[in-house]
Design an enzyme around this catalytic site. Sequence first.
Site, PDB file in Angstrom:
ATOM      1  N   TRP B 324       0.843  -1.201   0.000  1.00 52.71           N
ATOM      2  CA  TRP B 324       0.000   0.000   0.000  1.00 52.71           C
ATOM      3  C   TRP B 324       0.883   1.258   0.000  1.00 52.71           C
ATOM      4  O   TRP B 324       0.565   2.262  -0.631  1.00 52.71           O
ATOM      5  CB  TRP B 324      -0.914  -0.005   1.238  1.00 52.71           C
ATOM      6  CG  TRP B 324      -1.761   1.234   1.359  1.00 52.71           C
ATOM      7  CD1 TRP B 324      -2.996   1.439   0.822  1.00 52.71           C
ATOM      8  CD2 TRP B 324      -1.443   2.443   2.066  1.00 52.71           C
ATOM      9  NE1 TRP B 324      -3.465   2.686   1.133  1.00 52.71           N
ATOM     10  CE2 TRP B 324      -2.535   3.331   1.901  1.00 52.71           C
ATOM     11  CE3 TRP B 324      -0.348   2.872   2.811  1.00 52.71           C
ATOM     12  CZ2 TRP B 324      -2.558   4.605   2.459  1.00 52.71           C
ATOM     13  CZ3 TRP B 324      -0.377   4.148   3.370  1.00 52.71           C
ATOM     14  CH2 TRP B 324      -1.463   5.001   3.184  1.00 52.71           C
ATOM     15  N   HIS B 325       2.006   1.168   0.729  1.00 48.53           N
ATOM     16  CA  HIS B 325       2.870   2.349   0.834  1.00 48.53           C
ATOM     17  C   HIS B 325       3.564   2.685  -0.470  1.00 48.53           C
ATOM     18  O   HIS B 325       3.907   3.839  -0.714  1.00 48.53           O
ATOM     19  CB  HIS B 325       3.924   2.145   1.935  1.00 48.53           C
ATOM     20  CG  HIS B 325       3.374   2.383   3.295  1.00 48.53           C
ATOM     21  ND1 HIS B 325       2.727   1.402   4.009  1.00 48.53           N
ATOM     22  CD2 HIS B 325       3.344   3.484   4.077  1.00 48.53           C
ATOM     23  CE1 HIS B 325       2.333   1.894   5.169  1.00 48.53           C
ATOM     24  NE2 HIS B 325       2.689   3.160   5.242  1.00 48.53           N
ATOM     25  N   GLY B 326       3.809   1.697  -1.291  1.00 44.63           N
ATOM     26  CA  GLY B 326       4.477   2.013  -2.547  1.00 44.63           C
ATOM     27  C   GLY B 326       4.631   0.804  -3.428  1.00 44.63           C
ATOM     28  O   GLY B 326       4.691  -0.333  -2.945  1.00 44.63           O
ATOM     29  N   PHE B 479       1.990   8.023  -1.361  1.00 48.47           N
ATOM     30  CA  PHE B 479       1.435   6.673  -1.144  1.00 48.47           C
ATOM     31  C   PHE B 479      -0.029   6.574  -1.552  1.00 48.47           C
ATOM     32  O   PHE B 479      -0.751   7.457  -1.624  1.00 48.47           O
ATOM     33  CB  PHE B 479       1.599   6.271   0.314  1.00 48.47           C
ATOM     34  CG  PHE B 479       3.033   6.293   0.760  1.00 48.47           C
ATOM     35  CD1 PHE B 479       4.037   5.898  -0.132  1.00 48.47           C
ATOM     36  CD2 PHE B 479       3.402   6.720   2.008  1.00 48.47           C
ATOM     37  CE1 PHE B 479       5.365   5.933   0.264  1.00 48.47           C
ATOM     38  CE2 PHE B 479       4.718   6.749   2.414  1.00 48.47           C
ATOM     39  CZ  PHE B 479       5.698   6.365   1.543  1.00 48.47           C
TER      40      PHE B 479
END
Lengths: 476, 479
Positions: B324-326, B479
């Site tokens: 999800w963050h990247g 993000f």
Amino acid sequence: MKKRAVFGFSLFLVVGYLYLDKAFSSNHYYINTTEDFVELADKTNIDVIFMGSSHAYTAYNPIIINDQCNTISFNLGSDSLLMSLTDLLLTEAFKYTNPKLIVIEAYIGSLFVKYTEEVKGHQLRALDFVSNLSPMKFTKTRKLFSNDEFIGVYSPLVRNHASWSGVSFTNLSKRRVLDDNNVFFNSGYLGALTVITEEVKTNYLNFRDKNITKDSSVVRIKGKTKNEIASVINVAKNAGIDVLVVTSPDLRAKYSNYFFFDELRSVCDSLEVNYLNLNDHYADFNLTTDDFKDSNHLNLYGGTKVSKFLGGYINKNYDLPKRNLDEAWQQSKLAYDGFMNQYYNTGDGTYSLDDDFIFLNEIESSQLSIVKSGNEFVITLNLDVSKKSKKGNKGFAFEFQIHPRDNEQNLLSEKSKSRKWKFERGATPLMDNQSIITCKITSNIEHIKEVRIFLYKQGEKGIKGESLLINNVIFN
Amino acid sequence: MLFNSLDFALFFPIFFILYWLVAKKLTLRNILILVGSYVFYAWWDWRFLILIVFSSIVDFIIGQKIKNSDSKRIKKRYLITSLLTNLGLLVYFKYSNFFIDSFINSFKLFGAEFDSFSLNIILPVGISFYTFQTLSYTIDIYRGRLEPTKNWLAFFSFVAFFPQLVAGPIERASHLLPQFFKTYSFDYKLFKSGILLLAFGLFKKMVIADRLAIVVNQVYNNPAEYNGPEYIIATIFFAFQIYCDFSGYSDIAIGIARTMGFDLMKNFDTPYFARSITDFWRRWHISLSTWFRDYVYIPLGGSRKGEFRVYLNLFIVFAVSGLWHGAAVTFIIWGAIHGAIIVLEKAFGNHNLVYSRNKLFSAGFFTLLTFTIVCFAWIFFRANSFSDSLYIVQNLINFDGGRSIIELGLTKSEFYLSLILIVLLLGFDLIHRKYGALKLLNSIPLTLRLMTYTVIVYSIVVFGIYGDNSVSEFIYFQF
């Protein structure tokens, strides 16, 4: 309670802001200029104001103009000042004084300028002088600076915040301490004592030859540029003030484009103001390359020549009130006499220094005198003989160096020139129990930039102990 | 529009005045919030609006449809439509290139060669945040925990609410949406605490995070030029940079919403005082970790399907959280490290017992140990590539050479200031956790309080990193 709290907080914020804004202001020399301007305007009316860039503040010396025209003048020239900001600065100046004549320095650089970061930065000097409440300042700032830079223009605190570690929070005086040995500063005029290097000088040996070029890339003064000049002139004219447009000497003049000067003249004619191109008058005031500090700025000697010529021109063409009975004029006269004595008096005299100085352990001087008589300099050192060295002084000698000002390098003796010394040299051996040391140096130099005295040991390299340096020797 | 920009400094006061002029007229107020939020968002790129409006329309309609359907099968079909639409947008805009690269690389393992290519896609700011927010709305309706709203204006405003639009906190509809149906009276205390939070958030971002970022960027953008000590300094600095950057954003978001009378959820709770990784995730990005708990971990079976499934579910949740963050392997590794440690903590003992103040280990030791693990994982999070992260890890204890502090991008005084700021921040967190900073501030004499406000404001102005067109974005925007 809430109201008091909000009021108290606001007050804290305002006081804090004023304090920090002052603390974070740069200590540029233009602070000296603007503070002196306000101080002088408080005492008396300033009749003549010089406006423009560094070309203005290095060329027009108010104390010479005052002496020539019996007037009170001030130089508000600021680094790279754009013509488009000159009307703003002028409007601000009118809040303090009611001049009779405005002299506007104009050259290609102040009219056709690339808005580099450096040029934009230079405008901040003048903008800092203008009140933050000025609507004109707001309009000009919007045009010249981006949104990100906008607040920084109004606040030195925001602009310089990154240099917090170098800020003095206790000393709020932002006047720059100027080195008398390198520059002369008075009434906004900044005269440099340096002379253009020989290398640069060779590029402009024929600078007096007027070489008019009219090629296809001629610099036309029209539209926006013409309006900027007109705006400055109208600010003065609308206040009933005479205007003179001048262009100071520039070694690059013939190499840039003489057509520009014709254009500027025709613009001035159309706006009904006088235009004086000082590049047309080199012969009238005997300008040489030695009168420049670099290719486009005059040094103190060039500034004096130009100021005297300009003073004569103003005297002839403008009817200014005679102010020679005013106290401010008298002070200017005193400054002028001091200036001439310091930089142009070639007479003999004595210089003395009574401070103690330790050259080396047990070798200490208590008094020094330098006597100039014609082309002979006699330097005398009084030594404290009560402090004897156990080892004795055998082999020790004093070396004396007399460094002339930059513009007098050509007056050095052949011996110095042949050895590529930039000074005259003399030496005297030091005997045990000797209380007076003298050294005689013969030279044609007239003004001393620096005297340097130190001990050395014969047969050994290097200086022994400390050197005594004396800057700016002026004979009484 | 960035919170730390001149644009926002002009936008917010105008919005604030207009807001309180129409605050009592609900529809007008919500129109103002929606228009203001869209202006705020369109400041980056007006095309981003198309996505957020589309996402809002889809979930608004699907919410109604789920409610109005009697059949569970049809409800499920609507839910899947919402999931496919929202996650589809997210996958397309955020992960397309990552999946293409991974696909090509995996075939390379078997000797097949494809020409590399990538799609020219701009990542819309904050898409991960508002997508999760709208998804929670639809899922909660499907679960019967939330009534869908018929007021499209309130719903659209809820999705686009500008204080938390681009970097959270990721709000649940059950908490935030009802607030769009209430009017508020101006409350000085709320206003004051909101402004204080805003100022504190700006301080954390502009004074601490952006200062530490200079060292972090210098080292992480040129890893081959540095060694162990520099990596350690830069990684510790990054730990505080990302904390100040992200929690600073959350503080500003919560503060701005509070000045408008809105309440947003807490997103950080002194995370670097955590005594285990499990504890860390109770304190770090709370709105995301609870979202994953409610909408991923529990649907996967949570702790109801046996021990092994618990471990597997936990690991999956954290790996997905990393993704999800990247869209990069480094983020997945980062998530996996956290997942693995949490599984270990779950497997090898009751950490309430182990990590509490017992005889063998002090709380300080476990706090330090947790911080060390978190920092280690941050290496993968911050490194520009997987190979960079491996290089740094391999050379982490290589103490050859050694450089001066100046070569890390800051002057000596700036470097020492950074260290002082970190210590002050930790001190502040400690005091805040124990006594409540606002409560404490309100208990001190007025003069001292005013001086504190003044110091905060001028600390931002003097020590803030800004100017020279270098207004930096918040890390979590990507993000």
